[in-house]
Scaffold this motif. Structure first.
Motif, PDB file in Angstrom:
ATOM      1  N   GLY A   1     -23.574 -17.820  23.841  1.00 23.86           N
ATOM      2  CA  GLY A   1     -22.155 -17.267  23.841  1.00 23.86           C
ATOM      3  C   GLY A   1     -21.247 -17.004  25.056  1.00 23.86           C
ATOM      4  N   ALA A   2     -21.052 -15.689  25.467  1.00 26.85           N
ATOM      5  CA  ALA A   2     -20.289 -15.257  26.826  1.00 26.85           C
ATOM      6  C   ALA A   2     -21.333 -14.992  27.441  1.00 26.85           C
ATOM      7  CB  ALA A   2     -19.151 -14.484  26.524  1.00 26.85           C
ATOM      8  N   SER A   3     -22.549 -15.167  27.133  1.00 26.00           N
ATOM      9  CA  SER A   3     -23.562 -14.492  28.144  1.00 26.00           C
ATOM     10  C   SER A   3     -24.577 -15.656  28.890  1.00 26.00           C
ATOM     11  CB  SER A   3     -24.745 -13.757  27.379  1.00 26.00           C
ATOM     12  OG  SER A   3     -24.135 -12.736  26.701  1.00 26.00           O
ATOM     13  N   MET A   4     -24.822 -15.396  30.308  1.00 24.95           N
ATOM     14  CA  MET A   4     -25.407 -16.350  30.989  1.00 24.95           C
ATOM     15  C   MET A   4     -26.440 -15.609  32.001  1.00 24.95           C
ATOM     16  SD  MET A   4     -22.938 -14.737  32.851  1.00 24.95           S
ATOM     17  CE  MET A   4     -21.384 -15.194  32.075  1.00 24.95           C
ATOM     18  N   GLU A   5     -27.141 -14.588  31.305  1.00 23.54           N
ATOM     19  CA  GLU A   5     -27.952 -13.865  32.160  1.00 23.54           C
ATOM     20  C   GLU A   5     -29.191 -14.185  32.684  1.00 23.54           C
ATOM     21  OE1 GLU A   5     -26.534 -10.037  29.197  1.00 23.54           O
ATOM     22  OE2 GLU A   5     -28.792 -10.467  29.129  1.00 23.54           O
ATOM     23  N   GLN A   6     -29.871 -15.156  32.077  1.00 25.70           N
ATOM     24  CA  GLN A   6     -30.944 -15.814  32.610  1.00 25.70           C
ATOM     25  C   GLN A   6     -30.791 -16.750  33.750  1.00 25.70           C
ATOM     26  OE1 GLN A   6     -32.843 -18.106  29.458  1.00 25.70           O
ATOM     27  NE2 GLN A   6     -32.711 -16.276  27.926  1.00 25.70           N
TER      28      GLN A   6
END
Length: 274
Positions: A125-130
């Motif tokens: 989704g809107a997450s790119m934490e990795q």
């Protein structure tokens, strides 16, 4: 016990000066709120509350990330001492060349009570934490005013075994759940998960988001809901709300609905019928 949950508006934070200005603005707002509402025991701030949740900020983590007892810790420690209450705040933590999504808890005397780094990094989704952060590797449990608290961060709540360990093994009665929940495809299920976790384990589940048109709608759920009792939910704007924690409510709910007593010790060993 009186909790103040603060859903702050976090604008563009791309430099240390931006972060410093934003944190000090939050501190000023919290000080005003707490002067108007005495006897606050704990202030809860959202995930990564010191920076914008965006690739624009994450690209500058070399500058924006801080050591555990960095500048923001100093600001929050001083505020905690002035107000005489604990503060839970989120920040990007720099440690040994890695960066973590962390939540620190400062005690009412300004001391560090505990810190927790997010175990599960969202990458959809809107997450790119990795792409930017490392996973934590330990739990966080602490006590204030006779209540036992556990901290998880955003995506962590989708893993039921984590909640089970905190509640059944470590005796947690209140889950602090700071989030940065953007209105992507996972947003619609957020409140349902919070309510289910609170009712399943008969605990307080406090899920606080940042403000904004694509964020907002924090939810603070008690150990039981019915026709007279509902979760407290916020809108999209910056605001603070008060929640009273009552240990007697926890005891009463668990007596009336003895789910935990009726839980089997082991489901894995059950056979499957024909």
């Amino acid at each position: 016990m009186k909790i103040l949950a603060y859903q702050p508006l976090i604008n563009r934070v791309k430099s240390v000066d931006d972060r410093r200005s934003h944190v000090r603005n939050m501190v000023q707002n919290l000080e005003v709120q707490c002067r108007q509402e005495p006897d606050i025991a704990l202030i809860l701030l959202p995930e990564l509350s010191t920076i914008e949740y965006s690739s624009a900020s994450f690209d500058n983590l070399a500058d924006l990330a801080e050591p555990l007892e960095g500048e923001t810790f100093g600001d929050m420690s001083s505020l905690a001492k002035r107000l005489g209450c604990a503060i839970s705040y989120g920040f990007p933590q720099a440690e040994d060349g890695n960066c973590f999504i962390s939540q620190a808890v400062v005690g009412s005397s300004g001391q560090l009570l505990t810190t927790y780094s997010k175990l599960h990094l969202a990458h959809f989704g809107a997450s790119m934490e990795q792409d930017y952060f490392s996973c934590g590797d330990r739990l966080s449990v602490f006590e204030i005013g006779g209540f036992r608290f556990g901290t998880i961060i955003c995506y962590d709540f989708r893993f039921s075994e984590l909640i089970k360990q905190l509640v059944l093994r470590h005796g947690v009665e209140v889950i602090l759940h700071p989030v940065a929940f953007m209105k992507d495809g996972s947003y619609a299920s957020w409140h349902h998960f919070v309510i289910s976790r609170a009712l399943e384990y008969q605990i307080y589940f406090l899920s606080i988001n940042r403000a904004g048109q694509v964020y907002g709608n924090s939810i603070l759920c008690p150990p039981w809901i019915d026709e007279q009792t509902s979760p407290l939910t916020l809108g999209e704007k910056e605001e603070a709300c008060i929640l009273m924690l009552d240990k007697q409510i926890i005891h009463s709910v668990r007596e009336t609905y003895p789910f935990r007593k009726d839980m089997l010790a082991d489901y894995a060993g059950l056979g499957v019928g024909d």
